[in-house]
Write a protein that holds these residues in place. Structure first.
Motif, PDB file in Angstrom:
ATOM      1  N   ALA A   8       0.796  -1.232   0.000  1.00 39.69           N
ATOM      2  CA  ALA A   8       0.000   0.000   0.000  1.00 39.69           C
ATOM      3  C   ALA A   8       0.826   1.280   0.000  1.00 39.69           C
ATOM      4  O   ALA A   8       0.271   2.376   0.012  1.00 39.69           O
ATOM      5  N   GLY A   9       2.158   1.128  -0.046  1.00 36.49           N
ATOM      6  CA  GLY A   9       3.011   2.318   0.060  1.00 36.49           C
ATOM      7  C   GLY A   9       2.906   3.233  -1.155  1.00 36.49           C
ATOM      8  O   GLY A   9       2.374   2.843  -2.202  1.00 36.49           O
ATOM      9  N   PHE A  10       3.439   4.441  -1.014  1.00 37.82           N
ATOM     10  CA  PHE A  10       3.379   5.417  -2.110  1.00 37.82           C
ATOM     11  C   PHE A  10       4.511   5.254  -3.127  1.00 37.82           C
ATOM     12  O   PHE A  10       4.484   5.854  -4.187  1.00 37.82           O
ATOM     13  N   GLY A  11       5.536   4.487  -2.773  1.00 39.99           N
ATOM     14  CA  GLY A  11       6.631   4.259  -3.721  1.00 39.99           C
ATOM     15  C   GLY A  11       7.339   5.551  -4.112  1.00 39.99           C
ATOM     16  O   GLY A  11       7.639   5.775  -5.283  1.00 39.99           O
ATOM     17  N   LYS A  23       3.885   0.328  -7.738  1.00 40.75           N
ATOM     18  CA  LYS A  23       5.218  -0.287  -7.847  1.00 40.75           C
ATOM     19  C   LYS A  23       5.095  -1.809  -7.931  1.00 40.75           C
ATOM     20  O   LYS A  23       5.815  -2.477  -8.676  1.00 40.75           O
ATOM     21  N   GLU A  24       4.149  -2.366  -7.172  1.00 42.45           N
ATOM     22  CA  GLU A  24       3.968  -3.825  -7.120  1.00 42.45           C
ATOM     23  C   GLU A  24       3.381  -4.379  -8.414  1.00 42.45           C
ATOM     24  O   GLU A  24       3.318  -5.580  -8.611  1.00 42.45           O
ATOM     25  N   MET A  25       2.910  -3.480  -9.297  1.00 38.60           N
ATOM     26  CA  MET A  25       2.378  -3.928 -10.595  1.00 38.60           C
ATOM     27  C   MET A  25       3.415  -3.778 -11.708  1.00 38.60           C
ATOM     28  O   MET A  25       3.124  -4.058 -12.869  1.00 38.60           O
ATOM     29  N   LYS A 104       0.970   4.732   6.907  1.00 36.88           N
ATOM     30  CA  LYS A 104       1.714   5.004   8.135  1.00 36.88           C
ATOM     31  C   LYS A 104       2.793   3.955   8.399  1.00 36.88           C
ATOM     32  O   LYS A 104       3.063   3.609   9.536  1.00 36.88           O
ATOM     33  N   GLY A 105       3.357   3.429   7.318  1.00 34.62           N
ATOM     34  CA  GLY A 105       4.506   2.551   7.460  1.00 34.62           C
ATOM     35  C   GLY A 105       4.174   1.069   7.408  1.00 34.62           C
ATOM     36  O   GLY A 105       3.016   0.654   7.476  1.00 34.62           O
ATOM     37  N   LEU A 106       5.253   0.288   7.289  1.00 33.10           N
ATOM     38  CA  LEU A 106       5.124  -1.168   7.141  1.00 33.10           C
ATOM     39  C   LEU A 106       4.438  -1.795   8.359  1.00 33.10           C
ATOM     40  O   LEU A 106       3.563  -2.661   8.219  1.00 33.10           O
ATOM     41  N   HIS A 108       2.334  -0.469  10.405  1.00 30.18           N
ATOM     42  CA  HIS A 108       0.914  -0.106  10.364  1.00 30.18           C
ATOM     43  C   HIS A 108       0.174  -0.943   9.317  1.00 30.18           C
ATOM     44  O   HIS A 108      -0.950  -1.402   9.543  1.00 30.18           O
ATOM     45  N   ALA A 109       0.824  -1.175   8.169  1.00 30.83           N
ATOM     46  CA  ALA A 109       0.199  -1.983   7.111  1.00 30.83           C
ATOM     47  C   ALA A 109      -0.089  -3.396   7.632  1.00 30.83           C
ATOM     48  O   ALA A 109      -1.159  -3.957   7.393  1.00 30.83           O
ATOM     49  N   ILE A 110       0.863  -3.945   8.372  1.00 32.49           N
ATOM     50  CA  ILE A 110       0.684  -5.313   8.905  1.00 32.49           C
ATOM     51  C   ILE A 110      -0.441  -5.329   9.944  1.00 32.49           C
ATOM     52  O   ILE A 110      -1.258  -6.250   9.983  1.00 32.49           O
ATOM     53  N   LEU A 125       5.368 -11.010   3.395  1.00 32.81           N
ATOM     54  CA  LEU A 125       6.200 -10.906   2.179  1.00 32.81           C
ATOM     55  C   LEU A 125       6.029  -9.489   1.646  1.00 32.81           C
ATOM     56  O   LEU A 125       4.901  -9.078   1.323  1.00 32.81           O
ATOM     57  N   LEU A 126       7.088  -8.719   1.564  1.00 31.20           N
ATOM     58  CA  LEU A 126       6.967  -7.369   1.009  1.00 31.20           C
ATOM     59  C   LEU A 126       6.533  -7.471  -0.451  1.00 31.20           C
ATOM     60  O   LEU A 126       7.118  -8.224  -1.237  1.00 31.20           O
ATOM     61  N   GLY A 127       5.513  -6.686  -0.782  1.00 32.42           N
ATOM     62  CA  GLY A 127       4.918  -6.790  -2.112  1.00 32.42           C
ATOM     63  C   GLY A 127       5.773  -6.247  -3.240  1.00 32.42           C
ATOM     64  O   GLY A 127       5.464  -6.452  -4.414  1.00 32.42           O
TER      65      GLY A 127
HETATM   66  P1  UTP Z   1       8.810   0.487   1.105  1.00 33.38           P
HETATM   67  O1  UTP Z   1       9.205   1.472   2.109  1.00 33.38           O
HETATM   68  O2  UTP Z   1       9.861  -0.155   0.289  1.00 33.38           O
HETATM   69  O3  UTP Z   1       7.737   1.065   0.086  1.00 33.38           O
HETATM   70  O4  UTP Z   1       7.907  -0.627   1.785  1.00 33.38           O
HETATM   71  P2  UTP Z   1       7.134   2.500  -0.107  1.00 33.38           P
HETATM   72  O5  UTP Z   1       6.851   3.185   1.179  1.00 33.38           O
HETATM   73  O6  UTP Z   1       5.997   2.321  -1.048  1.00 33.38           O
HETATM   74  O7  UTP Z   1       8.308   3.143  -0.938  1.00 33.38           O
HETATM   75  P3  UTP Z   1       9.169   4.450  -0.762  1.00 33.38           P
HETATM   76  O8  UTP Z   1      10.094   4.186   0.391  1.00 33.38           O
HETATM   77  O9  UTP Z   1       8.231   5.589  -0.525  1.00 33.38           O
HETATM   78  O10 UTP Z   1       9.854   4.553  -2.074  1.00 33.38           O
HETATM   79  C1  UTP Z   1       7.973  -2.022   1.500  1.00 33.38           C
HETATM   80  C2  UTP Z   1       6.580  -2.570   1.166  1.00 33.38           C
HETATM   81  O11 UTP Z   1       5.646  -2.187   2.173  1.00 33.38           O
HETATM   82  C3  UTP Z   1       4.533  -1.548   1.608  1.00 33.38           C
HETATM   83  C4  UTP Z   1       4.997  -1.016   0.246  1.00 33.38           C
HETATM   84  O12 UTP Z   1       3.917  -0.943  -0.675  1.00 33.38           O
HETATM   85  C5  UTP Z   1       6.052  -2.022  -0.163  1.00 33.38           C
HETATM   86  O13 UTP Z   1       5.515  -3.079  -0.932  1.00 33.38           O
HETATM   87  N1  UTP Z   1       4.039  -0.458   2.502  1.00 33.38           N
HETATM   88  C6  UTP Z   1       4.878   0.535   2.897  1.00 33.38           C
HETATM   89  C7  UTP Z   1       2.711  -0.455   2.878  1.00 33.38           C
HETATM   90  O14 UTP Z   1       1.928  -1.369   2.527  1.00 33.38           O
HETATM   91  N2  UTP Z   1       2.252   0.587   3.638  1.00 33.38           N
HETATM   92  C8  UTP Z   1       3.054   1.597   4.057  1.00 33.38           C
HETATM   93  O15 UTP Z   1       2.564   2.514   4.768  1.00 33.38           O
HETATM   94  C9  UTP Z   1       4.408   1.565   3.673  1.00 33.38           C
END
Ligand code: UTP
Length: 281
Positions: A8-11, A23-25, A104-106, A108-110, A125-127
């Motif tokens: 769910a990150g912004f990449g 990014k995951e696509m 709000k970060g990894l 928080h996503a979990i 598993l990181l997507g």
């Molecule tokens: P990353 O930190 O590599 O991804 O997180 P990000 O935040 O998308 O990328 P940057 O740092 O801004 O470039 C590793 C994985 O965790 C997910 C991301 O989508 C990625 O697959 N993630 C990260 C979430 O699901 N939620 C978040 O709030 C942050």
């Protein structure tokens, strides 16, 4: 055993490419990154999988959902191989899509997957990260999790110059490639690194990790870090690291994305030509 795939990150490291395109696509050889990741979980024997996505990343869900219109067209055109391939993706696993409302970060996503996981143990598993190897990384971790009845995550050997980019393990070696973790140091300077083992992006936890995630405060950047929760977990429970000897590609970086194309493509004429070109660069 269940699996949770944060996606769910912004990449932000890969903008503008990842503004509308998750990014995951991003494609790696002939399928999107997230499909490689789901297949790794399935190969490890896991069929109940939650993908954490965002409102801005609906393409991920669409990829795994049946698309009647397309199936009808393929059927009509007699494209049976393509139809089989498409239907295989629809049935790949029991997938659940959970929206992370705020990035709000990894950690928080979990946490968003707490209800989905319940009291089960689960793999993370990181997507955006593809791991290859035999057994695959998640399978290796799941086997060790059951053998040791303890939380475990994969690490890789890194160089001194790389410590600033990784969470680094402090622990005691208890088996071949296995450390009992005492502490984790986030992005240390080379001189302060307790080892040259960096966290990689594959984990297996008991559901207890959720309690530690909830106790973890948002950092200065407003994010809940998984590493902080793992540090607290290591104070009270067994937590192991395992050196994964396969290959890992962080698709969120241009270098690994390109490299994954080359190394994961079958030895076709095209890939051999490309390798030749890359070797000359
Ligand atoms: P990353 O930190 O590599 O991804 O997180 P990000 O935040 O998308 O990328 P940057 O740092 O801004 O470039 C590793 C994985 O965790 C997910 C991301 O989508 C990625 O697959 N993630 C990260 C979430 O699901 N939620 C978040 O709030 C942050």
């Amino acid at each position: 055993m269940k699996a949770v795939i944060p996606a769910a990150g912004f990449g932000t490291r890969f903008l503008p490419l990842t503004k509308a395109q998750p990014k995951e696509m991003l494609p790696v050889v002939n399928k999107p990154t997230i499909q490689w990741v789901v297949e790794e979980a399935v190969d490890a024997g896991i069929t109940d999988i939650a993908i954490i996505t965002g409102d801005h990343k609906q393409a991920i869900e669409h990829h795994f959902k049946p698309m009647e219109k397309l199936e009808k067209v393929l059927e009509k055109a007699g494209k049976t191989e393509e139809l089989k391939e498409i239907r295989k993706i629809n049935e790949i696993a029991n997938l659940e899509f959970i929206v992370q409302e705020e990035q709000k970060g990894l950690g928080h996503a979990i946490l968003c997957a707490e209800d989905f996981v319940g009291n089960d143990s689960f793999a993370v598993l990181l997507g955006d990260t593809i791991c290859t190897g035999n057994p695959n990384c998640t399978k290796g971790l799941v086997n060790l999790f059951y053998e040791n009845e303890a939380n475990i995550f994969s690490v890789e050997e890194i160089s001194l110059e790389e410590t600033k980019r990784y969470g680094v393990v402090l622990g005691k070696e208890v088996g071949k490639g296995i450390m009992l973790v005492k502490d984790l140091v986030e992005k240390p300077e080379p001189n302060d690194a307790p080892s040259l083992l960096g966290i990689q992006g594959r984990y297996v936890f008991t559901s207890d990790i959720f309690e530690y995630l909830k106790l973890t405060r948002d950092g200065a950047d407003g994010e809940i870090q998984l590493t902080d929760a793992m540090k607290s977990l290591a104070n009270t429970q067994l937590l192991y690291s395992w050196i994964f000897n396969g290959k890992r590609y962080d698709i969120g970086t241009m270098k690994d994305w390109f490299q994954s194309h080359l190394e994961l493509s079958i030895e076709s004429e095209f890939s051999l030509v490309l390798k030749g070109v890359m070797n000359k660069l």
